[in-house]
Write a protein that holds these residues in place. Structure first.
Motif, PDB file in Angstrom:
ATOM      1  N   LEU A 177       0.824  -1.206   0.000  1.00 13.46           N
ATOM      2  CA  LEU A 177       0.000   0.000   0.000  1.00 13.46           C
ATOM      3  C   LEU A 177       0.860   1.258   0.000  1.00 13.46           C
ATOM      4  O   LEU A 177       0.437   2.309  -0.464  1.00 13.46           O
ATOM      5  N   GLY A 178       2.083   1.126   0.535  1.00 15.18           N
ATOM      6  CA  GLY A 178       2.985   2.273   0.575  1.00 15.18           C
ATOM      7  C   GLY A 178       3.259   2.850  -0.800  1.00 15.18           C
ATOM      8  O   GLY A 178       3.375   4.056  -0.965  1.00 15.18           O
ATOM      9  N   ASN A 179       3.356   1.988  -1.813  1.00 12.75           N
ATOM     10  CA  ASN A 179       3.678   2.450  -3.156  1.00 12.75           C
ATOM     11  C   ASN A 179       2.491   3.075  -3.868  1.00 12.75           C
ATOM     12  O   ASN A 179       2.663   3.914  -4.748  1.00 12.75           O
ATOM     13  N   ILE A 198       2.229   1.067  12.793  1.00 15.20           N
ATOM     14  CA  ILE A 198       1.726   0.793  11.442  1.00 15.20           C
ATOM     15  C   ILE A 198       0.613  -0.252  11.489  1.00 15.20           C
ATOM     16  O   ILE A 198      -0.377  -0.167  10.755  1.00 15.20           O
ATOM     17  N   PHE A 226       9.019   3.994   5.110  1.00 17.40           N
ATOM     18  CA  PHE A 226       7.789   3.193   5.130  1.00 17.40           C
ATOM     19  C   PHE A 226       7.734   2.275   3.911  1.00 17.40           C
ATOM     20  O   PHE A 226       7.450   1.088   4.013  1.00 17.40           O
ATOM     21  N   SER A 227       7.991   2.853   2.735  1.00 16.24           N
ATOM     22  CA  SER A 227       7.781   2.107   1.502  1.00 16.24           C
ATOM     23  C   SER A 227       8.827   1.016   1.292  1.00 16.24           C
ATOM     24  O   SER A 227       8.499  -0.099   0.896  1.00 16.24           O
ATOM     25  N   GLY A 253      10.591  -0.197   3.733  1.00 18.47           N
ATOM     26  CA  GLY A 253      10.518  -1.062   4.912  1.00 18.47           C
ATOM     27  C   GLY A 253      11.759  -0.917   5.776  1.00 18.47           C
ATOM     28  O   GLY A 253      12.197  -1.872   6.421  1.00 18.47           O
ATOM     29  N   MET A 296      12.701  -0.840  10.463  1.00 20.11           N
ATOM     30  CA  MET A 296      11.661  -1.615  11.140  1.00 20.11           C
ATOM     31  C   MET A 296      12.139  -3.029  11.429  1.00 20.11           C
ATOM     32  O   MET A 296      11.359  -3.900  11.786  1.00 20.11           O
ATOM     33  N   ALA A 317       3.522  -9.945   7.780  1.00 16.76           N
ATOM     34  CA  ALA A 317       4.877  -9.665   8.278  1.00 16.76           C
ATOM     35  C   ALA A 317       4.823  -8.825   9.552  1.00 16.76           C
ATOM     36  O   ALA A 317       5.594  -9.042  10.488  1.00 16.76           O
TER      37      ALA A 317
HETATM   38  N1  TRP Z   1       6.677  -1.527   2.853  1.00 17.27           N
HETATM   39  C1  TRP Z   1       5.284  -1.841   2.950  1.00 17.27           C
HETATM   40  C2  TRP Z   1       4.508  -1.038   1.906  1.00 17.27           C
HETATM   41  O1  TRP Z   1       5.055  -0.282   1.163  1.00 17.27           O
HETATM   42  C3  TRP Z   1       4.695  -1.553   4.278  1.00 17.27           C
HETATM   43  C4  TRP Z   1       5.412  -2.039   5.477  1.00 17.27           C
HETATM   44  C5  TRP Z   1       5.759  -1.273   6.513  1.00 17.27           C
HETATM   45  C6  TRP Z   1       5.826  -3.343   5.798  1.00 17.27           C
HETATM   46  N2  TRP Z   1       6.364  -2.007   7.459  1.00 17.27           N
HETATM   47  C7  TRP Z   1       6.416  -3.279   7.063  1.00 17.27           C
HETATM   48  C8  TRP Z   1       5.760  -4.563   5.139  1.00 17.27           C
HETATM   49  C9  TRP Z   1       6.921  -4.402   7.675  1.00 17.27           C
HETATM   50  C10 TRP Z   1       6.293  -5.688   5.731  1.00 17.27           C
HETATM   51  C11 TRP Z   1       6.874  -5.615   6.993  1.00 17.27           C
HETATM   52  O2  TRP Z   1       3.319  -1.131   1.863  1.00 17.27           O
END
Ligand code: TRP
Length: 446
Positions: A29-31, A104, A230-231, A233, A236, A327
């Motif tokens: 969803l980030g993209n 998140i 965020f996008s 990852g 985290m 995840a």
């Molecule tokens: N990167 C993912 C996206 O763009 C979102 C995301 C954030 C994610 N934290 C994460 C995915 C941890 C897997 C694990 O939508």
């Protein structure tokens, strides 16, 4: 301290296999949803320019550092740091990433529920809303209602929680391996259609011709950092965990470049689709977090065979979102199986139940709770995690790799063969990355 790998089978056999798995967690969803709305609110092209710079100069060194830490220490996103430096405060480095994942998890399933609702309405009928009511008005009515948004994100959590409980992530990964290329194809086809819309020229100008005033706003830089992390990852613990399964010979830099280029390409193409439609159908680019959801049905309605495209698009997007929710749940389930030591099914049940409660305010924030708060909870949590928690976690990881880890060990672990490149990498992590994020954080919040 090189981790002793018990069997070859817990490693990725090929670089391609690893890159696909990593792209699976990055693309989501980030993209589509987040990149377009954040870019629309931050001046379009200026944001794009800053975003690309952030990905290259902050994202890539950090991604390499996370993979190197994971590959050297193993043990997952929390233990890896403690294995390399067991003294305080360094051993707590991974916790900020866990906090970010928790934030998140408090709204991501709700957006995934919106996608599930769209997929259902294209499956059962002609799609969400109608030309008479207007797609935008019907979407606003949907998120303002009480039952449906809660039902759809509840379903998302039940499905993801069951997968986590059963531990059958491998199966999901195989399915997404097929659906991801399909997703890329659908997006490229949509871009082809969108570029023929009357608003395309204005969209391209909005996306690629920066207005310099937006570049002087510190908030643009903070938004770009949060969105990039965020996008992709980053910060985290995702790539620290991934790194634990990487064979020693794989080039971290090459893998890192493939991941950020793949993730960014999908986001930019999605941006072309969404903004061409926004300018054609008269939506404000700064429409906010519902932008993609009010604009995309217009795109599908404007093309022949649009319903089939919509079905392909939303099923792939839902799967991409589900793998992310899985995840995110997995972070907490694996924690709960270590402490307090619950069984996997029990941990999955508790974590999924907790996630349901955590996400409830986000789901009700546009309706039932709408008038209680000045900002909808979903947007508030999204902002706090991307503007505060993720940048702080990025600083912590950079400082850990740059200062807590002995320089010679870090440089060797980076796998960068020339001393020039590994030195540059180390000094980026020591000074440039933490200082840049720190200054942007102070400027952007102030
Ligand atoms: N990167 C993912 C996206 O763009 C979102 C995301 C954030 C994610 N934290 C994460 C995915 C941890 C897997 C694990 O939508």
């Amino acid at each position: 301290m090189r981790r002793i790998i018990s069997s070859r089978s817990d490693q990725w056999g090929t670089t391609t296999g690893f890159i696909f798995a990593a792209l699976g967690s990055a693309i989501g969803l980030g993209n589509i949803w987040r990149f377009s709305y954040v870019m629309g609110e931050n001046g379009g092209a200026a944001f794009m320019l800053v975003y690309l710079a952030v990905v290259a100069f902050l994202g890539l060194p950090l991604l390499t550092a996370e993979l190197a830490i994971g590959r050297t220490a193993g043990g997952g996103p929390l233990a890896a740091f403690a294995r390399l430096r067991n003294d305080r405060p360094w051993r707590w480095t991974g916790w900020l990433g866990v906090v970010a994942s928790g934030c998140i998890l408090a709204y991501y399933p709700v957006i995934a529920g919106w996608v599930a609702h769209y997929l259902w309405s294209y499956t059962a009928g002609a799609g969400p809303g109608s030309a008479e009511v207007g797609f935008s008005a019907s979407f606003e009515a949907f998120i303002a209602s009480l039952g449906p948004p809660v039902f759809w994100y509840g379903l998302v959590l039940v499905i993801s929680g069951s997968v986590v409980a059963a531990g059958v992530k491998r199966g999901i990964e195989r399915v997404s391996l097929v659906l991801m290329p399909l997703f890329a194809l659908v997006i490229v086809a949509l871009a082809g259609h969108a570029l023929a819309l009357p608003g395309a020229a204005r969209a391209l100008e909005f996306l690629f011709a920066p207005t310099w005033t937006a570049l002087s706003r510190p908030a643009t830089y903070l938004a770009a950092i949060g969105q990039a992390f965020f996008s992709v990852g980053l910060a985290m613990g995702v790539f620290v965990a991934f790194g634990g399964y990487l064979p020693a010979r794989m080039s971290l830099l090459q893998a890192g470049i493939a991941i950020v280029v793949g993730d960014t390409t999908i986001a930019v193409i999605a941006g072309i689709v969404i903004f061409s439609a926004a300018f054609t159908f008269g939506f404000d680019p700064a429409h906010g977090p519902t932008l993609a959801f009010v604009v995309l049905p217009e795109v599908f309605a404007s093309m022949s065979g649009g319903r089939w495209m919509a079905l392909g698009f939303f099923s792939a997007l839902l799967l991409a979102a589900l793998t992310s929710v899985i995840a995110l749940l997995e972070v907490f389930v694996s924690l709960a199986t270590t402490w307090p030591g619950w069984s996997r099914p029990r941990a999955a049940l508790m974590v999924t139940g907790l996630a349901f409660l955590l996400a409830l305010p986000s789901a009700l924030g546009y309706g039932a709770l709408g008038h209680l708060l000045p900002t909808p909870p979903l947007e508030l949590i999204d902002q706090v995690s991307s503007d505060i928690v993720l940048p702080l976690s990025g600083i912590a990881v950079a400082l850990f790799a740059g200062w807590a880890w002995p320089a010679s060990a870090a440089m060797r672990a980076s796998g960068l063969s020339s001393p020039w490149a590994s030195g540059l990498w180390l000094w980026l992590l020591r000074i440039a990355v933490p200082l840049t994020i720190g200054l942007v954080l102070v400027g952007g919040l102030g």
